[in-house]
Design a protein around this motif. Structure first.
Motif, short mmCIF file in Angstrom:
data_model
loop_
_atom_site.label_atom_id
_atom_site.label_comp_id
_atom_site.label_asym_id
_atom_site.label_seq_id
_atom_site.Cartn_x
_atom_site.Cartn_y
_atom_site.Cartn_z
N GLN A 1 0.85 -1.35 -0.08
CA GLN A 1 -0.31 -0.30 0.35
C GLN A 1 1.17 1.50 -0.46
OE1 GLN A 1 -3.60 0.30 -1.21
NE2 GLN A 1 -2.75 2.49 -0.66
N SER B 1 0.95 4.53 -2.58
CA SER B 1 0.76 5.86 -2.58
C SER B 1 2.12 6.50 -2.87
CB SER B 1 0.43 5.53 -0.96
OG SER B 1 -0.33 4.68 -0.83
N GLU C 1 1.92 7.43 -6.68
CA GLU C 1 0.77 7.82 -6.22
C GLU C 1 1.01 9.62 -6.24
OE1 GLU C 1 -3.61 6.54 -5.00
OE2 GLU C 1 -3.73 8.23 -4.59
#
Ligand SMILES: Nc1ncnc2c1ncn2[C@@H]1O[C@H](COP(=O)(O)OP(=O)(O)OP(=O)(O)O)[C@@H](O)[C@H]1O
Length: 243
Positions: A109, A113, A116
């Motif tokens: 995760q 992130s 992104e």
């Protein structure tokens, strides 16, 4: 937790037999963007290296998040992105970031992130070697972000980028600061100062002033940050000549 992420006091650094940082004093507030600005060769990289703990110092102190710069407890708390992107070109963007995630014990995760956050989601599966220079720099940034550092030190991250990409990257930095990370960002482009909450203005190994962009404009009576910096340099020189 101190409200100052970094405190530098009476720092002197010598390189190649010359004093390149001369009695530097400054403090960096937490959770904001501080811009480190000054002409090429004034000592920005040397100061950043001193803060991340990779620079031998002659005298003075550098305290980062309450500990002496470079000590073990800061390893996972401080991220540093150098001017030359440190990226494995034969790996995909995702695998580059995953490699750093593994080093810092972060999961999938965090990788997603970080990619992104630098706006590279659609390139996650591309080989880094096929990216543009600006995109490569952002892979480096994602690799630092994935460690979720409390302090992120970025050495001229926007150099060579076009104005659109530059604005996009500054918007990313603002997002990162809003999430609570302290950023120290160097640049020799004075226009970039407008994105910073606080400015450290350097010249010839010394800090000329630490102040906000508004304070710089007010102090110099200028309306443009570049002119204001030049005016500040001239005023300081006149004072030095007079003393
Ligand atoms: N490895 C080195 N050995 C000796 N002197 C060095 C070394 N690296 C840098 N210097 C000198 O230290 C001074 C400060 O350099 P530094 O790289 O910190 O400046 P800078 O403000 O980051 O410059 P730039 O914006 O061009 O990256 C310069 O005068 C430079 O010549």
């Amino acid at each position: 937790m101190p409200d100052r992420a970094v405190v530098v006091d009476s720092l002197v650094v010598e390189r190649g037999g010359r004093t390149v940082l001369n009695n530097v004093k400054l403090s960096i507030p937490q959770g904001t963007i501080t811009g480190l600005l000054g002409p090429s060769g004034c000592g920005k990289t040397t100061l950043m290296r001193s803060i991340v703990g990779t620079q031998k110092v002659a005298s003075g102190t550098v305290t980062v998040l309450g500990s002496t710069a470079g000590t073990k407890e800061l390893r996972h708390k401080v991220g540093y992105v150098t001017q030359a992107p440190s990226v494995y070109r034969d790996l995909t963007v995702r695998d580059n970031v995953r490699y750093f995630a593994a080093m810092y014990g972060r999961g999938a995760q965090s990788v997603t992130s970080a990619i992104e956050a630098v706006g590279l989601t659609e390139y996650a599966r591309s080989l880094a070697g096929q990216l543009s220079g600006g995109q490569l720099g952002r892979v480096s940034l994602a690799s630092a972000l994935v460690a979720e550092p409390e302090l992120l030190v970025l050495d001229e991250p926007t150099v060579g980028l076009d104005p659109v990409l530059r604005a996009e990257l500054w918007a990313r930095f603002e997002d990162i600061a809003r999430s609570g990370t302290t950023l120290l960002v160097s640049s020799h482009v004075m226009e970039e100062a407008e994105h910073c909450a606080d400015l450290v203005l350097m010249r010839d190994g010394s800090v000329l002033a630490q102040l906000t962009p508004d304070e710089l404009l007010k102090r110099t009576g200028e309306t443009n940050l570049e002119h204001a910096f030049l005016t500040l340099i001239r005023t300081t020189q006149n004072l030095e000549n007079a003393s």
